[in-house]
Design a protein around this motif. Sequence first.
Motif, PDB file in Angstrom:
ATOM      1  N   ARG A   1      -6.387   2.504  -4.117  1.00 28.83           N
ATOM      2  CA  ARG A   1      -6.474   1.472  -3.089  1.00 28.83           C
ATOM      3  C   ARG A   1      -7.151   0.223  -3.654  1.00 28.83           C
ATOM      4  O   ARG A   1      -8.185   0.291  -4.304  1.00 28.83           O
ATOM      5  CB  ARG A   1      -7.277   1.987  -1.888  1.00 28.83           C
ATOM      6  CG  ARG A   1      -6.615   3.129  -1.143  1.00 28.83           C
ATOM      7  CD  ARG A   1      -5.197   2.819  -0.749  1.00 28.83           C
ATOM      8  NE  ARG A   1      -4.616   3.798   0.166  1.00 28.83           N
ATOM      9  CZ  ARG A   1      -3.326   3.887   0.436  1.00 28.83           C
ATOM     10  NH1 ARG A   1      -2.471   3.051  -0.152  1.00 28.83           N
ATOM     11  NH2 ARG A   1      -2.877   4.785   1.274  1.00 28.83           N
TER      12      ARG A   1
ATOM     13  N   PHE B   1       0.840  -1.185   0.000  1.00 27.20           N
ATOM     14  CA  PHE B   1       0.000   0.000   0.000  1.00 27.20           C
ATOM     15  C   PHE B   1       0.884   1.247   0.000  1.00 27.20           C
ATOM     16  O   PHE B   1       1.717   1.425   0.884  1.00 27.20           O
ATOM     17  CB  PHE B   1      -0.923   0.010   1.219  1.00 27.20           C
ATOM     18  CG  PHE B   1      -1.645  -1.294   1.439  1.00 27.20           C
ATOM     19  CD1 PHE B   1      -2.330  -1.900   0.400  1.00 27.20           C
ATOM     20  CD2 PHE B   1      -1.629  -1.918   2.681  1.00 27.20           C
ATOM     21  CE1 PHE B   1      -2.993  -3.108   0.590  1.00 27.20           C
ATOM     22  CE2 PHE B   1      -2.295  -3.113   2.885  1.00 27.20           C
ATOM     23  CZ  PHE B   1      -2.970  -3.718   1.826  1.00 27.20           C
TER      24      PHE B   1
ATOM     25  N   HIS C   1      -6.617  -3.570   0.415  1.00 29.63           N
ATOM     26  CA  HIS C   1      -6.527  -2.434   1.333  1.00 29.63           C
ATOM     27  C   HIS C   1      -7.885  -2.140   1.945  1.00 29.63           C
ATOM     28  O   HIS C   1      -7.998  -1.875   3.152  1.00 29.63           O
ATOM     29  CB  HIS C   1      -6.002  -1.200   0.598  1.00 29.63           C
ATOM     30  CG  HIS C   1      -5.769  -0.022   1.493  1.00 29.63           C
ATOM     31  ND1 HIS C   1      -6.777   0.837   1.884  1.00 29.63           N
ATOM     32  CD2 HIS C   1      -4.629   0.442   2.079  1.00 29.63           C
ATOM     33  CE1 HIS C   1      -6.284   1.775   2.658  1.00 29.63           C
ATOM     34  NE2 HIS C   1      -4.988   1.562   2.809  1.00 29.63           N
TER      35      HIS C   1
ATOM     36  N   GLU D   1       0.032  -1.714  -6.145  1.00 33.92           N
ATOM     37  CA  GLU D   1      -1.194  -0.973  -6.422  1.00 33.92           C
ATOM     38  C   GLU D   1      -1.250  -0.521  -7.880  1.00 33.92           C
ATOM     39  O   GLU D   1      -2.325  -0.486  -8.492  1.00 33.92           O
ATOM     40  CB  GLU D   1      -1.322   0.216  -5.471  1.00 33.92           C
ATOM     41  CG  GLU D   1      -1.754  -0.194  -4.075  1.00 33.92           C
ATOM     42  CD  GLU D   1      -1.765   0.939  -3.079  1.00 33.92           C
ATOM     43  OE1 GLU D   1      -2.553   0.863  -2.120  1.00 33.92           O
ATOM     44  OE2 GLU D   1      -0.993   1.910  -3.236  1.00 33.92           O
TER      45      GLU D   1
ATOM     46  N   TYR E   1      -0.990  -9.568   4.654  1.00 36.64           N
ATOM     47  CA  TYR E   1      -1.218  -9.193   3.264  1.00 36.64           C
ATOM     48  C   TYR E   1      -1.313 -10.447   2.391  1.00 36.64           C
ATOM     49  O   TYR E   1      -0.537 -11.381   2.540  1.00 36.64           O
ATOM     50  CB  TYR E   1      -0.080  -8.301   2.757  1.00 36.64           C
ATOM     51  CG  TYR E   1      -0.189  -8.015   1.276  1.00 36.64           C
ATOM     52  CD1 TYR E   1      -1.133  -7.118   0.795  1.00 36.64           C
ATOM     53  CD2 TYR E   1       0.611  -8.699   0.367  1.00 36.64           C
ATOM     54  CE1 TYR E   1      -1.265  -6.890  -0.559  1.00 36.64           C
ATOM     55  CE2 TYR E   1       0.485  -8.468  -0.996  1.00 36.64           C
ATOM     56  CZ  TYR E   1      -0.457  -7.571  -1.451  1.00 36.64           C
ATOM     57  OH  TYR E   1      -0.595  -7.353  -2.802  1.00 36.64           O
TER      58      TYR E   1
ATOM     59  N   ASP F   1      -8.646  -2.454   5.925  1.00 36.09           N
ATOM     60  CA  ASP F   1      -9.080  -1.281   6.678  1.00 36.09           C
ATOM     61  C   ASP F   1     -10.381  -1.561   7.420  1.00 36.09           C
ATOM     62  O   ASP F   1     -10.593  -1.058   8.530  1.00 36.09           O
ATOM     63  CB  ASP F   1      -9.254  -0.090   5.730  1.00 36.09           C
ATOM     64  CG  ASP F   1      -9.162   1.239   6.460  1.00 36.09           C
ATOM     65  OD1 ASP F   1      -8.325   1.367   7.373  1.00 36.09           O
ATOM     66  OD2 ASP F   1      -9.942   2.168   6.130  1.00 36.09           O
TER      67      ASP F   1
END
Length: 266
Positions: free
Chosen positions: A218, A119, A222, A129, A238, A226
Amino acid sequence: MSVCLMLTLSALSSVQAQTANPSSSDEIAKYRQMLADGNPAELWEMRGQELWQKKLGPNQQSLEQCDLGKGPGVTKGAYAELPRYFKDTNKVMDLEQRLMHCRINLQGLTPEQARKTPFGSAGNPSDIEALVAFLTAESRGMKLAISTKHPAEKQAYEIGKKIFYYRAGSHDFSCASCHSSDGQRIRLQDLPNLNNKTNAQAAYSTWPAYRVSQGEVRSMQHRLNDCFRQQRFPVPDYASDTITALTMFLAKFADGAVMNAPALKR
């Protein structure tokens, strides 16, 4: 780019100032429409395409022979069919898991190198990304077609469903706490009821997205990480199987949606 971002943030602040207006959601929708033709995600898409074609790693190979499920090097429509079962790994993988696999096996990166900077942040861009933005855009305008025919795909879906409804943590929250009924919101942000197929399709088909408030593209990884953080859950590793299973559940329920990502979000 910095001037464009400043203007974008200024426009968003103007919209956010209308909190007293009951039609604030409509105003935000108009704002997004105004910026749709100049979505900064295009910059990530271009960089992602360059990275896809660039020879990197100890093996000095590009990712152009990476098989995302439709054959080596085929990118058109691949994201619209992910997550899916891959015979060569004997597991269900989402886009970011598969990219890690290709970066390790084609380019010779170590697992640590392949997941480095998943990220991005100011001054520290994420190659992952950018690749995700490019590959997602390759399915723009195509219908989401998620398979649960293979036993592993069906199992991933069922695990993802359990995760979606699982309540725990200091707040006794689950994903469903925020996303299983109509009319819920946090500040100006409407929370889609993902038990409603139309809402689920609209939500899923617009991720990944450029987030104006963060100045970054994002990915779904992600977004879900979040959500776990906001629930006060331990954030999964991840590219974990947990995230893939939850993505499988959300993607399958949104089946048939026309992909419109990377989109633009607040």
